[in-house]
Design an enzyme around this catalytic site. Structure first.
Site, PDB file in Angstrom:
ATOM      1  CG  HIS A 195      -2.117   0.819   1.100  1.00  0.00           C
ATOM      2  ND1 HIS A 195      -2.015   2.271   1.245  1.00  0.00           N
ATOM      3  CD2 HIS A 195      -3.367   0.616   0.868  1.00  0.00           C
ATOM      4  CE1 HIS A 195      -3.206   2.838   1.021  1.00  0.00           C
ATOM      5  NE2 HIS A 195      -3.904   1.898   0.703  1.00  0.00           N
ATOM      6  CG  ASP A 228      -8.504  -4.539  -2.835  1.00  0.00           C
ATOM      7  OD1 ASP A 228      -7.507  -3.557  -3.034  1.00  0.00           O
ATOM      8  OD2 ASP A 228      -9.510  -4.405  -2.754  1.00  0.00           O
TER       9      ASP A 228
END
Ligand code: SDX
Length: 428
Positions: free
Chosen positions: A305, A363
């Protein structure tokens, strides 16, 4: 905090003002840098750039914390529900019981689509990806809802916001029904937001459909976990589109298009497909090596991320929810969940991932729950887009309500040919 930052180069020295946030790093205000110093800054991925001022969502990447209007995501996921979080994001405070009842009634009364839009769906091939349908249908809403496209009118801004939040589940569900060749199921006003969406997706005219309350609660929690996330790529797309004065439906369609990419919202579909390809824990080392190989473009989908350099707090809640939902559905030893847990274990202890601070993100586990609910992988990103609509709209409202808003127009570091004269074709 010091009032100014001093910047010196060649024979120049500039004093640039500094600004202090309520949380997060201080910022150096470089708005006058080009006018006073005749230089640009260079930051193509915006890794060190604050593109706006906002009071909606804050992420502490090092601590792995996410809060909406000051409330931490784990408390909202446990104690609140999606439409209440929508109210919080849109208006800045948790609603009173009366405010919440009024807001939910307004959303409920806007869930139907203009009947003419059903023909818009029919223009697509049946095998169109639902995200392609969502981009098209949401963009087309500006052709059906002219009375809420004037962004200078606060009332029209409010109506457009409610319409988008209310109609996204209908659009996403109908994109799914169209892809499986089943008739559209209309929304019902006696169902809550998540239950309505599940019924529109899975009900058929041939029999009554009872919403499973476990799935409805899990669906609502997934919506909450995806609601907003600071200035991510799709939100920045919405902000840039709205800075030109484009109507809200066009701006949200731009956000949906950006979210579709596998590096962003498309990762939930890619992550489940990757877990299925790995298939069993004994193949995990092979994929870990591929992910570490600089010459191999493969990346562990659902990992890493830009902001989180610790566990994504949404992934933690999602992982707990995956265990609960599969258990309550009586799905034991789900092989994909086993692979996901083993992969998380191995990757988060591998020096490559530890050094680069790569952890599971939102996700990584979401697809396992959505798959258990009966959704095809092609519906994973549309569900993300449905949930993120309130975040995009809240950020859109914040930006266009700012009297100081300017059109977004970045500059560049030009490295092309310098000035030269045209050469006729016979002389080339
Ligand atoms: C979302 O911004 C948001 O907030 C997004 C989001 C939201 O709610 O809106 O949180 C939703 O998009 C989550 C992210 C979903 N995407 C994925 O899971 C796809 C896989 N992840 C990567 O593509 C990547 O981690 C990104 C795109 C998420 C972040 O990319 P960055 O910040 O540009 O980081 P990077 O590509 O510069 O990576 C840093 C290093 C690189 O190695 P070096 O070049 O430094 O040697 O880490 C490596 C990368 O190669 N790396 C990975 C990796 N992610 C980064 N290596 C293997 N597998 C990965 N998943």
């Amino acid at each position: 905090m010091t009032e100014t930052a001093k910047l010196s180069w060649d024979d120049k020295t500039l004093e640039l003002p500094m600004m202090s946030p309520t949380a997060g790093p201080d910022v150096i205000d470089i708005r006058k840098l080009y006018a006073q110093g005749d230089v640009f800054t260079y930051d193509p991925g915006f890794t060190s750039t604050a593109a706006c001022e906002s009071s909606i969502t804050f992420i502490d990447g090092d601590k792995g914390e996410l809060m909406h209007r000051g409330y931490p995501i784990d408390q909202l996921a446990e104690k609140s529900h999606y439409l209440e979080v929508c109210y919080l994001l849109l208006y800045g405070e948790l609603p009173t019981a009366t405010q919440l009842e009024d807001f939910e009634a307004r959303v409920t009364n806007h869930t139907m689509l203009h009947e003419q839009m059903t023909w818009f769906f029919r223009g697509f091939r049946r095998d169109a990806h639902p995200m392609a349908i969502m981009v098209g249908v949401v963009g087309a809403m500006s052709a059906f809802y002219h009375d809420s496209t004037d962004i200078s009118d606060p009332w029209q801004r409010e109506v457009a916001s409610i319409r988008l939040i209310a109609k996204m589940p209908t659009i996403a569900a109908w994109a799914y029904k169209y892809s499986v060749g089943q008739p559209f199921v209309y929304p019902r006003n006696d169902l809550d937001y998540a239950s309505n969406f599940l019924r529109m997706c899975f009900a058929v005219p041939a029999e009554e459909y009872q919403v499973n309350p476990i799935l409805a609660r899990a669906m609502d929690r997934i919506f909450t976990l995806h609601a907003d996330h600071e200035q991510n790529a799709s939100t920045s797309t919405v902000r840039l589109a709205s800075s030109s004065g484009a109507n809200p439906f066009a701006c949200i369609a731009a956000g949906i298009a950006c979210l579709w990419g596998p590096a962003h919202g498309g990762a939930n579909q890619a992550a489940l497909e990757m877990l299925r390809e790995i298939g069993s824990p004994n193949r995990i080392p092979e994929f870990i090596e591929k992910a570490k190989d600089k010459d191999d473009p493969f990346r562990l989908m659902g990992f890493g991320h830009r902001v989180y350099k610790n566990f994504d707090p949404r992934a933690k809640v999602m992982k707990q929810s995956a265990d609960e939902v599969l258990d309550l559905l009586g799905i034991e030893n789900n092989p994909t969940l086993q692979v996901a847990k083993e992969l998380e274990e191995i990757a988060t202890s591998d020096p490559y991932f530890v050094e680069k601070k790569l952890y599971p993100n939102v996700d990584f586990y979401s697809g396992i729950i959505l798959d258990a609910m009966g959704f095809p992988t092609s519906m994973f990103t549309p569900i993300f887009a449905l949930a993120r609509t309130v975040g995009w709209i809240s950020q859109w409202k914040e930006q266009i309500s700012d009297p100081g808003m300017k059109i977004g127009r970045p500059r560049q570091l030009y490295n092309g040919p310098t000035l030269r004269d045209y050469v006729d074709v016979e002389n080339r």
